[in-house]
Design a protein around this motif. Sequence first.
Motif, PDB file in Angstrom:
ATOM      1  N   LEU A   1       0.890  -1.189  -0.097  1.00 20.03           N
ATOM      2  CA  LEU A   1       0.114   0.065   0.018  1.00 20.03           C
ATOM      3  C   LEU A   1       0.966   1.295   0.297  1.00 20.03           C
ATOM      4  CD1 LEU A   1      -2.709   1.379   0.334  1.00 20.03           C
ATOM      5  CD2 LEU A   1      -2.564   1.096   2.735  1.00 20.03           C
ATOM      6  N   ALA A   2       2.127   1.184   0.776  1.00 19.83           N
ATOM      7  CA  ALA A   2       2.931   2.401   0.815  1.00 19.83           C
ATOM      8  C   ALA A   2       3.650   2.647  -0.450  1.00 19.83           C
ATOM      9  CB  ALA A   2       3.914   2.168   1.952  1.00 19.83           C
ATOM     10  N   ALA A   3       3.895   1.617  -1.046  1.00 18.81           N
ATOM     11  CA  ALA A   3       4.624   1.563  -2.429  1.00 18.81           C
ATOM     12  C   ALA A   3       3.493   2.452  -3.503  1.00 18.81           C
ATOM     13  CB  ALA A   3       4.793   0.498  -3.078  1.00 18.81           C
ATOM     14  N   ALA A   4       2.226   2.126  -3.417  1.00 13.19           N
ATOM     15  CA  ALA A   4       1.300   2.540  -4.113  1.00 13.19           C
ATOM     16  C   ALA A   4       0.864   3.961  -3.797  1.00 13.19           C
ATOM     17  CB  ALA A   4      -0.062   1.778  -3.950  1.00 13.19           C
TER      18      ALA A   4
ATOM     19  N   LYS B   1       2.917   5.985  -3.072  1.00  6.82           N
ATOM     20  CA  LYS B   1       4.149   6.896  -3.387  1.00  6.82           C
ATOM     21  C   LYS B   1       4.175   6.759  -5.016  1.00  6.82           C
ATOM     22  CE  LYS B   1       7.444   4.528  -1.479  1.00  6.82           C
ATOM     23  NZ  LYS B   1       8.860   4.282  -1.123  1.00  6.82           N
ATOM     24  N   GLY B   2       3.146   6.195  -5.578  1.00  6.64           N
ATOM     25  CA  GLY B   2       3.160   6.118  -6.837  1.00  6.64           C
ATOM     26  C   GLY B   2       3.919   5.433  -7.692  1.00  6.64           C
ATOM     27  N   ASP B   3       4.400   4.048  -6.987  1.00 10.72           N
ATOM     28  CA  ASP B   3       5.225   3.157  -7.430  1.00 10.72           C
ATOM     29  C   ASP B   3       4.611   1.825  -7.911  1.00 10.72           C
ATOM     30  OD1 ASP B   3       7.445   4.810  -6.979  1.00 10.72           O
ATOM     31  OD2 ASP B   3       7.882   3.781  -5.082  1.00 10.72           O
TER      32      ASP B   3
ATOM     33  N   GLY C   1      -5.600   8.933  -8.343  1.00 12.22           N
ATOM     34  CA  GLY C   1      -5.434   8.647  -9.592  1.00 12.22           C
ATOM     35  C   GLY C   1      -5.447   7.055  -9.863  1.00 12.22           C
ATOM     36  N   MET C   2      -5.864   6.259  -8.715  1.00  9.47           N
ATOM     37  CA  MET C   2      -6.207   4.859  -8.814  1.00  9.47           C
ATOM     38  C   MET C   2      -7.452   4.507  -8.349  1.00  9.47           C
ATOM     39  SD  MET C   2      -2.523   3.110  -7.150  1.00  9.47           S
ATOM     40  CE  MET C   2      -2.911   1.727  -8.107  1.00  9.47           C
ATOM     41  N   ARG C   3      -7.821   3.278  -8.988  1.00 17.83           N
ATOM     42  CA  ARG C   3      -9.385   2.675  -8.580  1.00 17.83           C
ATOM     43  C   ARG C   3      -9.037   1.385  -8.235  1.00 17.83           C
ATOM     44  NH1 ARG C   3      -7.647   2.530 -13.660  1.00 17.83           N
ATOM     45  NH2 ARG C   3      -7.935   0.723 -14.882  1.00 17.83           N
ATOM     46  N   VAL C   4     -10.118   0.970  -7.483  1.00 18.18           N
ATOM     47  CA  VAL C   4     -10.020  -0.634  -7.111  1.00 18.18           C
ATOM     48  C   VAL C   4     -11.306  -1.258  -7.967  1.00 18.18           C
ATOM     49  CG1 VAL C   4     -10.644  -1.941  -5.003  1.00 18.18           C
ATOM     50  CG2 VAL C   4      -9.150   0.011  -4.790  1.00 18.18           C
ATOM     51  N   GLU C   5     -10.991  -2.394  -8.481  1.00 20.32           N
ATOM     52  CA  GLU C   5     -11.695  -3.259  -8.933  1.00 20.32           C
ATOM     53  C   GLU C   5     -12.088  -4.585  -8.612  1.00 20.32           C
ATOM     54  OE1 GLU C   5     -13.526  -1.819 -11.655  1.00 20.32           O
ATOM     55  OE2 GLU C   5     -12.244  -0.437 -12.348  1.00 20.32           O
TER      56      GLU C   5
END
Length: 540
Positions: A254-257, A259-261, A281-285
């Motif tokens: 989660l932390a990596a996400a 940070k945009g990684d 800028g992210m979505r969960v499907e």
Amino acid sequence: MQATPQRTPLRRIGAAALLTAALALVGCAGGSAAPPAEDVELVDTGAEIEEVTVAFPGSLANLYIGQESGILNYNLAATVQEGLVAQDAEGKVVPALAESWETPDETTYVFALREDAAFQNGDPVTPQDVVFSLERAADAEASPGISYYLANLASAEVTGEHEVTVTSTTPDATFLTSLSNTGALVVTQQAFWEEHDGAVGTSSSLLMGTGPYRVTEFQPDSHVTLERVDTWWGELPPAKSIRVNFIPDASTRLAAAQKGDVDIAFNVPINQAEDWGAIAGMRVESMNDLSYVGLLFDQRVPPFDDVDVRTAIAQSIDRAAIAEKLLRGYGEAATAIMTPESLAAAYDGDEARRVLAEEVPQHDFDLESARALLAGTEAEGLSTEITYPNTGPQIGIAAQAIAENLNEIGMDVSVREVPIEEWLATIGDGEHGIGFMWYFSTTGDPAEVSSYLVGPDNPNGFESEEAAALITEANALSDPAERAAKLLELERLNAEQVVNAPIWWGKSVTAFSNTVGVHDYSPFTFTGAWGAQLFAAEAE
């Protein structure tokens, strides 16, 4: 295909705009609704992507599915290696290395190979390579993780310059699918295999295939890098490279996400779904993913050889509460091993659910009855342990609830999270009497999971000539309704003997960056050539 002790967790998902176009299988989905995904429309910009970063929730020790056949291995190999055939977004068998095939009789398949098919080193694919790969896949020593699925293989021969003829011992409705990369066949080059003496899929030998990406680096417990190739028969993929990072710890992922990684994250923990959805800028499907979760009982281990003990445990599972409250809608209470979606050729979703619920005996949640059944058995007062894989935190949540109920009826059950490799090693080892089965069907065939869990050589130590006969009879049938009826008999046998205790049919939860889209997103996406389905996206 299946989940032997080696084949297991996690698989697939896509983009919002794609989800609305997803297949009929998804349309069959019922049960409690998961929280809605962010309403994002994605547009394919047509641009190239330098690199897509994917986060896997577990690590891989070997990339060859014949040696290590967990679902993540299948996901990785799916965009690197191909079978003779493949499955499209609806699970339909379609051409892959073979551009066409004929079936002159019920046990013979004549494949015409693509004349332009080439390996990732540029060498042409020969019929000899295909036959060699098939023979290696069927060899239990060379490919212990997949050979089971080719038990019905009778012969494979080169019958033309670009032709291979394969025969099965008996008529088999699942045989063609077993010749796909979702089944048991990933075609490799004979010379490559022999150069490495069969020890392929390691950091020093990697993989050789015909898919749109080749493996350029593999560091177990760290990452895999893939680069696109121009040797694939399909269109050149937009993404130049894909880096798959192994990040078992959910908080670190989660932390990596944040940070945009991370562009794509497999198997988002349900207790983190809101956190992932809150990342800009992210979505969960989520979607039904053809997976099954249940308890299995090793009947070689007392007191789990006692059907009263197994029944008492099955009656101690509150499946509805687990699906609705603990899984927060990211799962549906299972009434059988087969998923409703796997029966799509015979029934629509609602009818499949009705048939499974009404025609398969159910062990309803009833602690009073369970306590009475357990009284006087060797399980009364028993102290035991249930383990679950660290890649499946939702299983851990359910395990705690089940353990509390079992403690109420007179068993002392503790729950322990273990590395996935350790959990896999416990399945059918003859030492652990009770455990979880978490199986992702890669083919969507209704017999895939139940055959593995109830049929010959099942991990439960359940021996039944009746079960073996039912599976053989079902696979010899081509009419979907007749085949479903025969498989329901197998489900009834499982329920009456409590060989396995179904708990839920799963939904995969995947997070995506809005800069990356996936065409034809479905439960089959990540067992196909998914790298070629990625595109540079803009959110509208």
